[in-house]
Motif scaffolding. Structure first.
Motif, PDB file in Angstrom:
ATOM      1  N   PHE A 251      30.617  69.231 -18.951  1.00 39.01           N
ATOM      2  CA  PHE A 251      29.960  69.442 -17.667  1.00 39.01           C
ATOM      3  C   PHE A 251      28.583  68.759 -17.603  1.00 39.01           C
ATOM      4  O   PHE A 251      28.329  67.915 -16.750  1.00 39.01           O
ATOM      5  CB  PHE A 251      29.848  70.958 -17.404  1.00 39.01           C
ATOM      6  CG  PHE A 251      28.896  71.327 -16.321  1.00 39.01           C
ATOM      7  CD1 PHE A 251      29.141  70.948 -15.012  1.00 39.01           C
ATOM      8  CD2 PHE A 251      27.747  72.057 -16.596  1.00 39.01           C
ATOM      9  CE1 PHE A 251      28.254  71.284 -13.995  1.00 39.01           C
ATOM     10  CE2 PHE A 251      26.858  72.397 -15.589  1.00 39.01           C
ATOM     11  CZ  PHE A 251      27.114  72.010 -14.290  1.00 39.01           C
ATOM     12  N   ILE A 252      27.705  69.082 -18.561  1.00 37.93           N
ATOM     13  CA  ILE A 252      26.341  68.539 -18.440  1.00 37.93           C
ATOM     14  C   ILE A 252      26.270  67.131 -19.030  1.00 37.93           C
ATOM     15  O   ILE A 252      25.426  66.323 -18.630  1.00 37.93           O
ATOM     16  CB  ILE A 252      25.294  69.496 -19.061  1.00 37.93           C
ATOM     17  CG1 ILE A 252      23.970  69.384 -18.297  1.00 37.93           C
ATOM     18  CG2 ILE A 252      25.090  69.280 -20.529  1.00 37.93           C
ATOM     19  CD1 ILE A 252      24.023  69.919 -16.902  1.00 37.93           C
TER      20      ILE A 252
ATOM     21  N   ASP B 190      33.257  62.601 -28.278  1.00 36.90           N
ATOM     22  CA  ASP B 190      33.706  63.933 -27.843  1.00 36.90           C
ATOM     23  C   ASP B 190      35.007  64.224 -28.565  1.00 36.90           C
ATOM     24  O   ASP B 190      35.868  63.342 -28.666  1.00 36.90           O
ATOM     25  CB  ASP B 190      33.899  63.966 -26.312  1.00 36.90           C
ATOM     26  CG  ASP B 190      33.987  65.397 -25.786  1.00 36.90           C
ATOM     27  OD1 ASP B 190      34.891  66.138 -26.238  1.00 36.90           O
ATOM     28  OD2 ASP B 190      33.153  65.781 -24.946  1.00 36.90           O
TER      29      ASP B 190
ATOM     30  N   ASP C 224      26.543  75.443 -27.209  1.00 39.30           N
ATOM     31  CA  ASP C 224      25.345  75.960 -27.900  1.00 39.30           C
ATOM     32  C   ASP C 224      25.522  76.125 -29.419  1.00 39.30           C
ATOM     33  O   ASP C 224      24.645  75.776 -30.195  1.00 39.30           O
ATOM     34  CB  ASP C 224      24.976  77.360 -27.371  1.00 39.30           C
ATOM     35  CG  ASP C 224      24.655  77.365 -25.888  1.00 39.30           C
ATOM     36  OD1 ASP C 224      24.665  76.283 -25.264  1.00 39.30           O
ATOM     37  OD2 ASP C 224      24.400  78.460 -25.363  1.00 39.30           O
TER      38      ASP C 224
ATOM     39  N   HIS D 138      25.298  72.750 -31.982  1.00 41.92           N
ATOM     40  CA  HIS D 138      24.194  71.790 -31.859  1.00 41.92           C
ATOM     41  C   HIS D 138      23.718  71.268 -33.222  1.00 41.92           C
ATOM     42  O   HIS D 138      23.251  70.149 -33.330  1.00 41.92           O
ATOM     43  CB  HIS D 138      23.005  72.443 -31.129  1.00 41.92           C
ATOM     44  CG  HIS D 138      23.220  72.565 -29.640  1.00 41.92           C
ATOM     45  ND1 HIS D 138      22.263  73.060 -28.788  1.00 41.92           N
ATOM     46  CD2 HIS D 138      24.276  72.245 -28.859  1.00 41.92           C
ATOM     47  CE1 HIS D 138      22.732  73.043 -27.540  1.00 41.92           C
ATOM     48  NE2 HIS D 138      23.948  72.569 -27.562  1.00 41.92           N
TER      49      HIS D 138
ATOM     50  N   GLU E  78      20.389  69.316 -25.757  1.00 42.68           N
ATOM     51  CA  GLU E  78      20.435  70.282 -24.659  1.00 42.68           C
ATOM     52  C   GLU E  78      19.948  71.653 -25.135  1.00 42.68           C
ATOM     53  O   GLU E  78      20.022  71.985 -26.307  1.00 42.68           O
ATOM     54  CB  GLU E  78      21.865  70.378 -24.097  1.00 42.68           C
ATOM     55  CG  GLU E  78      22.094  69.522 -22.872  1.00 42.68           C
ATOM     56  CD  GLU E  78      21.117  69.825 -21.713  1.00 42.68           C
ATOM     57  OE1 GLU E  78      20.424  70.844 -21.737  1.00 42.68           O
ATOM     58  OE2 GLU E  78      21.046  68.989 -20.803  1.00 42.68           O
ATOM     59  N   LYS E  79      19.468  72.438 -24.187  1.00 42.35           N
ATOM     60  CA  LYS E  79      19.066  73.812 -24.486  1.00 42.35           C
ATOM     61  C   LYS E  79      20.298  74.678 -24.655  1.00 42.35           C
ATOM     62  O   LYS E  79      21.338  74.294 -24.109  1.00 42.35           O
ATOM     63  CB  LYS E  79      18.156  74.392 -23.407  1.00 42.35           C
ATOM     64  CG  LYS E  79      18.591  74.200 -21.952  1.00 42.35           C
ATOM     65  CD  LYS E  79      19.938  74.619 -21.444  1.00 42.35           C
ATOM     66  CE  LYS E  79      20.270  76.075 -21.480  1.00 42.35           C
ATOM     67  NZ  LYS E  79      21.579  76.358 -20.806  1.00 42.35           N
TER      68      LYS E  79
ATOM     69  N   ARG F 179      33.644  80.278 -16.522  1.00 40.95           N
ATOM     70  CA  ARG F 179      33.824  79.045 -17.301  1.00 40.95           C
ATOM     71  C   ARG F 179      33.364  79.235 -18.748  1.00 40.95           C
ATOM     72  O   ARG F 179      33.990  78.748 -19.681  1.00 40.95           O
ATOM     73  CB  ARG F 179      33.028  77.905 -16.648  1.00 40.95           C
ATOM     74  CG  ARG F 179      33.180  76.561 -17.345  1.00 40.95           C
ATOM     75  CD  ARG F 179      32.468  75.456 -16.580  1.00 40.95           C
ATOM     76  NE  ARG F 179      31.048  75.398 -16.792  1.00 40.95           N
ATOM     77  CZ  ARG F 179      30.448  74.736 -17.781  1.00 40.95           C
ATOM     78  NH1 ARG F 179      31.169  74.061 -18.653  1.00 40.95           N
ATOM     79  NH2 ARG F 179      29.134  74.730 -17.905  1.00 40.95           N
TER      80      ARG F 179
ATOM     81  N   ARG G 219      31.072  82.581 -24.496  1.00 42.74           N
ATOM     82  CA  ARG G 219      30.393  81.540 -25.273  1.00 42.74           C
ATOM     83  C   ARG G 219      28.893  81.810 -25.360  1.00 42.74           C
ATOM     84  O   ARG G 219      28.239  81.460 -26.324  1.00 42.74           O
ATOM     85  CB  ARG G 219      30.635  80.189 -24.588  1.00 42.74           C
ATOM     86  CG  ARG G 219      31.109  79.117 -25.539  1.00 42.74           C
ATOM     87  CD  ARG G 219      31.601  77.918 -24.798  1.00 42.74           C
ATOM     88  NE  ARG G 219      30.536  77.044 -24.345  1.00 42.74           N
ATOM     89  CZ  ARG G 219      30.738  75.874 -23.760  1.00 42.74           C
ATOM     90  NH1 ARG G 219      31.968  75.440 -23.561  1.00 42.74           N
ATOM     91  NH2 ARG G 219      29.739  75.126 -23.359  1.00 42.74           N
TER      92      ARG G 219
HETATM   93  N1  LIG Z   1      20.060  71.720 -18.874  1.00 45.06           N
HETATM   94  C1  LIG Z   1      20.915  72.365 -18.122  1.00 45.06           C
HETATM   95  O1  LIG Z   1      20.634  72.669 -16.961  1.00 45.06           O
HETATM   96  C2  LIG Z   1      22.263  72.695 -18.679  1.00 45.06           C
HETATM   97  C3  LIG Z   1      23.313  73.029 -17.813  1.00 45.06           C
HETATM   98  C4  LIG Z   1      24.561  73.302 -18.373  1.00 45.06           C
HETATM   99  C5  LIG Z   1      24.740  73.279 -19.754  1.00 45.06           C
HETATM  100  N2  LIG Z   1      23.688  72.994 -20.559  1.00 45.06           N
HETATM  101  C6  LIG Z   1      23.839  73.005 -22.035  1.00 45.06           C
HETATM  102  O2  LIG Z   1      24.581  71.841 -22.396  1.00 45.06           O
HETATM  103  C7  LIG Z   1      25.437  72.128 -23.504  1.00 45.06           C
HETATM  104  C8  LIG Z   1      26.865  71.791 -23.093  1.00 45.06           C
HETATM  105  O3  LIG Z   1      27.253  72.655 -22.036  1.00 45.06           O
HETATM  106  P1  LIG Z   1      28.453  72.273 -21.045  1.00 45.06           P
HETATM  107  O4  LIG Z   1      28.435  73.300 -19.992  1.00 45.06           O
HETATM  108  O5  LIG Z   1      28.346  70.834 -20.678  1.00 45.06           O
HETATM  109  O6  LIG Z   1      29.708  72.494 -22.028  1.00 45.06           O
HETATM  110  P2  LIG Z   1      31.172  71.869 -21.866  1.00 45.06           P
HETATM  111  O7  LIG Z   1      32.087  72.793 -22.578  1.00 45.06           O
HETATM  112  O8  LIG Z   1      31.447  71.548 -20.436  1.00 45.06           O
HETATM  113  O9  LIG Z   1      31.065  70.491 -22.667  1.00 45.06           O
HETATM  114  C9  LIG Z   1      30.929  70.426 -24.055  1.00 45.06           C
HETATM  115  C10 LIG Z   1      31.635  69.162 -24.548  1.00 45.06           C
HETATM  116  O10 LIG Z   1      31.378  69.017 -25.939  1.00 45.06           O
HETATM  117  C11 LIG Z   1      32.588  68.604 -26.557  1.00 45.06           C
HETATM  118  N3  LIG Z   1      32.512  68.949 -27.978  1.00 45.06           N
HETATM  119  C12 LIG Z   1      32.718  70.142 -28.576  1.00 45.06           C
HETATM  120  N4  LIG Z   1      32.526  70.048 -29.910  1.00 45.06           N
HETATM  121  C13 LIG Z   1      32.183  68.770 -30.149  1.00 45.06           C
HETATM  122  C14 LIG Z   1      31.861  68.054 -31.330  1.00 45.06           C
HETATM  123  N5  LIG Z   1      31.813  68.649 -32.526  1.00 45.06           N
HETATM  124  N6  LIG Z   1      31.593  66.732 -31.231  1.00 45.06           N
HETATM  125  C15 LIG Z   1      31.622  66.106 -30.024  1.00 45.06           C
HETATM  126  N7  LIG Z   1      31.919  66.737 -28.882  1.00 45.06           N
HETATM  127  C16 LIG Z   1      32.192  68.045 -28.937  1.00 45.06           C
HETATM  128  C17 LIG Z   1      33.681  69.334 -25.792  1.00 45.06           C
HETATM  129  O11 LIG Z   1      34.939  68.738 -25.957  1.00 45.06           O
HETATM  130  C18 LIG Z   1      33.166  69.225 -24.367  1.00 45.06           C
HETATM  131  O12 LIG Z   1      33.610  68.062 -23.700  1.00 45.06           O
HETATM  132  C19 LIG Z   1      25.226  73.611 -23.827  1.00 45.06           C
HETATM  133  O13 LIG Z   1      24.309  73.731 -24.892  1.00 45.06           O
HETATM  134  C20 LIG Z   1      24.661  74.183 -22.549  1.00 45.06           C
HETATM  135  O14 LIG Z   1      23.826  75.315 -22.732  1.00 45.06           O
HETATM  136  C21 LIG Z   1      22.472  72.672 -20.052  1.00 45.06           C
END
Ligand SMILES: NC(=O)c1ccc[n+]([C@@H]2O[C@H](COP(=O)([O-])OP(=O)(O)OC[C@H]3O[C@@H](n4cnc5c(N)ncnc54)[C@H](O)[C@@H]3O)[C@@H](O)[C@H]2O)c1
Length: 341
Positions: free
Chosen positions: A13-14, A35, A75, A78, A95-96, A162, A166
């Motif tokens: 997503f992010i 990914d 999270d 990381h 990312e946070k 979603r 987690r």
């Molecule tokens: N700054 C913001 O406003 C904001 C908003 C949403 C999410 N986030 C943060 O961003 C991070 C991701 O959140 P998200 O909602 O995008 O999650 P998500 O589940 O949509 O995406 C995570 C991605 O990481 C991949 N992944 C998992 N393990 C992996 C690995 N070992 N190596 C490579 N890729 C891997 C997954 O397949 C997935 O595509 C989290 O830490 C979340 O807190 C920040």
């Protein structure tokens, strides 16, 4: 160096928002996506014209000559990519939250220091115009010494569904306001007290609280409250309805993001500036500014505005809130002074 060669780790997503932001960044050359979900990596690479994809972070770091990575894995995941990037001598925008445990957060900070790479944490509000304008009112001394803050962030239940299980809404949303409050009020926090509530999501079979209230007490007697709620009714927007109120000994300042609204008041003046800002814009708004800051820091060899210690301090507040809920008591905390940059 005119451009920084960037890799994205985690194209969910992010991660996609960062790819959108990077597409507008003339100083970023996005070389690769890693990914574990190969189909997702390929789809994103095709859409954003990224030359190569990997399912293994190690392989990407070995085969690409990268200057920086943006890490956007869940999270709990990381630490490993951050340590691998640091060992490869690649700068990090993470990312946070920085991590989910103090141990992991400290390991990430130590790895970055040991390998002399920059570590920036993705606290997006620091790059969001109304929050920057509010900050100016604080650093200019116009509100005097901060006495109180209230930071609120509410969405409908789609993100809770979603991310069910987690993370909590406190980790996911309030950590942004927590960082903003520490940024503006300092890190001299003495204790944290929190309460949460489980009603709507529990009824839907989701094992995560609907909302949190967290109170920070500073050593000088000032207090701050964060509130986040991710079980608002379905028709409520899933983009955070956010506000931040800060009062000080000489003035007060309030922003309301959904309304693109910011006012400032003192005994002699009242200002209501235009803060229209396209957070959901094609160029990803504040994320574009955040990622530009990261590439600028790499190219110009500057320290990022948001450091690993900022990430660790905000995480300590979030963890203390959960401990307070478990024990029913305020929890003492000890934060580090912000790093100079
Ligand atoms: N700054 C913001 O406003 C904001 C908003 C949403 C999410 N986030 C943060 O961003 C991070 C991701 O959140 P998200 O909602 O995008 O999650 P998500 O589940 O949509 O995406 C995570 C991605 O990481 C991949 N992944 C998992 N393990 C992996 C690995 N070992 N190596 C490579 N890729 C891997 C997954 O397949 C997935 O595509 C989290 O830490 C979340 O807190 C920040």
């Amino acid at each position: 160096m005119d451009t920084a060669r960037i890799g994205l780790i985690g194209a969910g997503f992010i991660g996609e928002v960062h790819l959108r932001a990077l597409a507008f960044n003339r100083r970023a050359d996005v070389r690769a996506i890693a990914d574990v979900n190969e189909r997702r990596a390929r789809e994103m690479a095709e859409r954003f014209h990224v030359p190569r994809t990997y399912t293994d972070v190690r392989q990407m770091l070995e085969q690409e000559r990268l200057d920086g990575v943006i890490i956007a894995t869940p999270d709990q995941l990381h630490r490993e990519p951050a340590e691998l990037a640091a060992q490869a001598g690649v700068h990090i925008m993470l990312e946070k939250p920085i991590a989910t445990t103090v141990e992991d957060a400290e390991a990430i900070i130590a790895a970055a220091q040991r390998n002399n790479v920059k570590l920036m944490i993705g606290f997006i509000l620091r790059f969001t115009l109304p929050y920057q304008q509010l900050r100016q009112k604080v650093v200019s001394g116009e509100i005097g010494t901060p006495t109180m803050a209230f930071g609120k962030r509410t969405v409908n239940a789609s993100e809770a569904r979603r991310l069910a299980g987690r993370c909590t809404v406190n980790d996911y949303l309030s950590i942004h306001d927590t960082d903003t409050i520490l940024w503006n009020m300092g890190t001299d926090v003495e204790s944290v007290y929190a309460q949460n509530g489980s009603f709507v999501l529990k009824e839907q079979g989701l094992n995560t609280p609907d909302y949190y209230w967290t109170m920070l007490r500073f050593r000088n007697g000032a207090t701050a409250v964060t509130h986040s709620h991710w079980a608002m009714p379905a028709a409520f927007p899933n983009y955070p309805e956010s506000e931040l109120l800060m009062t000080g000994t000489r003035g007060a300042v309030h922003l309301h993001l959904a309304g693109q609204h910011l006012w400032y008041a003192s005994d002699t003046s009242y200002e209501h500036p235009d803060v229209s800002y396209g957070f959901t814009a094609e160029d990803a708004g504040a994320f574009r500014k955040e990622d530009e800051h990261f590439t600028d820091c790499i190219i110009e060899d500057r320290q990022p505005l948001v450091t690993g210690v900022d990430g660790l301090n905000a995480l300590k507040i979030i963890l203390a809130a959960d401990e307070s809920i478990r024990t029913g008591q305020p929890v003492k905390v000890s934060l580090q002074p912000p790093q100079q940059h």
